[in-house]
Scaffold this active site. Sequence first.
Site, PDB file in Angstrom:
ATOM      1  N   ASP A 186       0.861  -1.178   0.000  1.00  0.00           N
ATOM      2  CA  ASP A 186       0.000   0.000   0.000  1.00  0.00           C
ATOM      3  C   ASP A 186       0.899   1.229   0.000  1.00  0.00           C
ATOM      4  OD1 ASP A 186      -1.975  -1.892   0.403  1.00  0.00           O
ATOM      5  OD2 ASP A 186      -2.830  -0.921   2.173  1.00  0.00           O
ATOM      6  N   HIS A 224       4.799  -7.411  -0.025  1.00  0.00           N
ATOM      7  CA  HIS A 224       4.459  -8.681  -0.656  1.00  0.00           C
ATOM      8  C   HIS A 224       5.133  -8.806  -2.023  1.00  0.00           C
ATOM      9  CE1 HIS A 224       1.054  -9.731   2.176  1.00  0.00           C
ATOM     10  NE2 HIS A 224       1.299  -8.466   2.479  1.00  0.00           N
ATOM     11  N   SER A 228       8.458   3.579   5.215  1.00  0.00           N
ATOM     12  CA  SER A 228       9.607   3.607   4.324  1.00  0.00           C
ATOM     13  C   SER A 228       9.168   3.477   2.879  1.00  0.00           C
ATOM     14  CB  SER A 228      10.601   2.522   4.699  1.00  0.00           C
ATOM     15  OG  SER A 228      11.859   2.810   4.147  1.00  0.00           O
TER      16      SER A 228
END
Length: 282
Positions: free
Chosen positions: A86, A142, A248
């Site tokens: 995201d 992911h 980050s």
Amino acid sequence: MTITTFLQHLAPMRLLTRGAGYLAESRIPAIAQPLIRAFIRQHGIDLSDALRSTPSEYHSFNDFFTRQLHPEARPLDKADWVSPADGIVTQVGTIEATQLIHAKGQRYSASTLLADPALAHYLEGGHFTTVYLSPRDYHRVHMPCAGRLLSMCYVPGKFYSVRPDIVQAIDGLLARNERLICWFQHPRCGIFVMVLVGAAIVGSIHTTWHGVVNPAGKRRIKRWWYRDENPSLCFEQGDEMGHFQLGSTVVVLMPKAAVSWGETWQVNGAVKQGQAQTRMHA
């Protein structure tokens, strides 16, 4: 230079990061719960798609920050490459023959970012994208596609903030910050790379196969090679590969191939993990 950028150079970011890490790991309710609840209020965080949906279920701030989502919360689009996280897309481009990656208003070298000129040369003509994970985002990373882990390299560095405005203001920031570089073998199109870039107040970078990769006090480049066919090092698209403790950036460098960016994959646009990134032409 803005006052915010100026302060990035003056502030003792390593000391601040270490201190924040101690607070974030505290399991004392009187410390952890006020931090969690204040953070939720400040950033308007919705816990409805989290496995644990109430603040009191989290034992520390890091436990909350690296929260897991319901499996159905981030369905995978049908695409060759999907977003690893995201966040906000801050860069999309090609890796030029000069081995330079274009960033808005600046350039920095792929070989410096990857700490490996030979492997950077392999990716010439390929594609890259950068996703910034803001404090309010889901912070697990992911796989954008299937891949087998080949190697991992930890590179110590600065702890500048990776907010998009600061990245644009400090030359080569992503190649100067602490980072973890992971090389994977794609089933069909060769090697691709995921770079997890640390930042101000990021306590650590964690992978599913190694755990915490940058323990305190380790200030030298370290490499790991994974040459066997261990099934635990083979990942499917969408599998979790790691997470940040505090916000980050993730940079994905893809091999040379004809790709078209997804319609919603635009610079400064918000993306969700699993959202279509590119579709490869046969």
